[in-house]
Design a protein around this motif. Sequence first.
Motif, mmCIF file in Angstrom:
data_model
loop_
_atom_site.group_PDB
_atom_site.id
_atom_site.type_symbol
_atom_site.label_atom_id
_atom_site.label_comp_id
_atom_site.label_asym_id
_atom_site.label_seq_id
_atom_site.Cartn_x
_atom_site.Cartn_y
_atom_site.Cartn_z
ATOM 1 N N GLY A 76 4.742 16.084 -6.341
ATOM 2 C CA GLY A 76 3.685 15.345 -7.033
ATOM 3 C C GLY A 76 4.238 14.404 -8.089
ATOM 4 N N THR A 77 5.265 14.869 -8.806
ATOM 5 C CA THR A 77 5.858 14.026 -9.846
ATOM 6 C C THR A 77 6.545 12.819 -9.243
ATOM 7 O OG1 THR A 77 6.196 16.006 -11.206
ATOM 8 C CG2 THR A 77 7.396 14.029 -11.844
ATOM 9 N N ILE B 137 0.864 -1.186 0.000
ATOM 10 C CA ILE B 137 0.000 0.000 0.000
ATOM 11 C C ILE B 137 0.886 1.217 0.000
ATOM 12 C CG2 ILE B 137 -1.747 1.277 1.294
ATOM 13 C CD1 ILE B 137 -2.883 -1.335 2.159
ATOM 14 N N PHE B 138 0.599 2.134 -0.899
ATOM 15 C CA PHE B 138 1.462 3.293 -1.118
ATOM 16 C C PHE B 138 0.739 4.586 -0.774
ATOM 17 C CE2 PHE B 138 2.927 6.476 -4.398
ATOM 18 C CZ PHE B 138 4.016 6.899 -3.661
ATOM 19 N N SER B 139 1.448 5.416 -0.036
ATOM 20 C CA SER B 139 0.970 6.730 0.371
ATOM 21 C C SER B 139 1.197 7.720 -0.774
ATOM 22 C CB SER B 139 1.772 7.129 1.619
ATOM 23 O OG SER B 139 1.685 8.488 1.886
ATOM 24 N N SER B 140 0.191 7.890 -1.630
ATOM 25 C CA SER B 140 0.301 8.840 -2.739
ATOM 26 C C SER B 140 -0.420 10.135 -2.355
ATOM 27 C CB SER B 140 -0.244 8.234 -4.033
ATOM 28 O OG SER B 140 0.136 9.029 -5.141
ATOM 29 N N ALA C 158 -2.579 2.317 -4.331
ATOM 30 C CA ALA C 158 -2.053 3.672 -4.167
ATOM 31 C C ALA C 158 -3.211 4.562 -3.728
ATOM 32 C CB ALA C 158 -1.452 4.181 -5.472
ATOM 33 N N LEU C 159 -3.100 5.134 -2.537
ATOM 34 C CA LEU C 159 -4.143 6.022 -2.021
ATOM 35 C C LEU C 159 -3.688 7.468 -2.190
ATOM 36 C CD1 LEU C 159 -5.170 4.102 1.234
ATOM 37 C CD2 LEU C 159 -6.446 4.263 -0.912
ATOM 38 N N ARG C 160 -4.469 8.205 -2.961
ATOM 39 C CA ARG C 160 -4.147 9.627 -3.199
ATOM 40 C C ARG C 160 -4.825 10.472 -2.131
ATOM 41 N NH1 ARG C 160 -5.145 9.348 -9.761
ATOM 42 N NH2 ARG C 160 -3.116 8.414 -10.295
ATOM 43 N N THR D 77 6.265 6.801 -8.633
ATOM 44 C CA THR D 77 6.117 5.573 -7.846
ATOM 45 C C THR D 77 4.862 4.814 -8.259
ATOM 46 O OG1 THR D 77 7.351 6.452 -5.975
ATOM 47 C CG2 THR D 77 5.811 4.666 -5.513
ATOM 48 N N GLU D 78 3.767 5.539 -8.503
ATOM 49 C CA GLU D 78 2.555 4.869 -8.995
ATOM 50 C C GLU D 78 2.856 4.111 -10.292
ATOM 51 O OE1 GLU D 78 -0.971 7.164 -9.382
ATOM 52 O OE2 GLU D 78 -0.862 8.047 -7.369
#
Length: 333
Positions: A146-147, A117-120, A169-171, A152-153
Amino acid sequence: MSEKLNVLVTGGAGYIGSHAVLALLDAGHRPVVIDNLVTGFRWAVAEGTPFYEGDISDQDLVAEIFEKEGIQAVMHFAGSIVVPESVENPLKYYHNNTAKTRSLIESVINAGIRHMIFSSTAATYGIPKESPVREDMPTLPINPYGTSKLMTEFMLRDVAAVHDFNYCALRYFNVAGADPKGRSGQSTVGATHLIKIAVEAALGKRASVGVYGTDYDTEDGTGVRDYIHVADLAAAHVIALEALLADPKTSHTLNCGYGHGYSVLQVLDAVDRVTNIKLVRNLEGRRAGDPDSLISDNRGIISRFGWQPKYDDLDTIVQHALAWERQLDERRG
């Protein structure tokens, strides 16, 4: 969920990471934390949680943790998050947020770990043409922060296409507040979050609060943002983790917000209400790159995961942030 999972939480001594640790514990899982403590605090990690001081790019250390702790999934929060700093020092952000995450993903794949799980961030959208913002809208970040997250996404997407691996990926939109039980909160010195700044001002730690731009196309002329309580955000990570396990062939990229927003002045009015103190407001010019309104379309996370926020109330968010700020000096000790 009945299965107890061993989950590595990177950046677990930071603001959102420490809340994710609490949410995992509350759900009956077993978090393990790695944090280099550059911005995190050792005391922010829940008592009894295995802790490793180190860097996610140290592949030998990460491999050792995976094996020793029997890690089955990773929640990745470690990284740099200050947008203006990313503009001034882009290479730091591409190193911390992109290159080090590439190293971490490689460690994950080498260890045969199948879920991440990624903190976007909503900063991946840049300045969207419409608000609320949907996940299928163009991602056109306007700063290196942001880039670096968007890159990473892309890495996660490409790795999932060729390995037995899925991710979410949670934005995030604007994260605020603190653990309702007072176990953790936003502790960063010099934080740039509006609600954090406002409660600091209410407690006399700042003389005033800057309001950047009063001529936006909004109801009162100040910028509107979607503020999400950090405990609801942390709970979303646990639900996402369980969804990844339930359907290991599917990955997700989802907004995490409440689907409605408040203006800067509405936030400051809420702090006035909760504290019974009238904050001094300094009206200043716009900052470059600030959109009029940035609100999530959150139908995806609700429909896919059945996420149900508990703290969708501005005054509650402020109350929890204030309570944390009051005890923070003691904790820093």
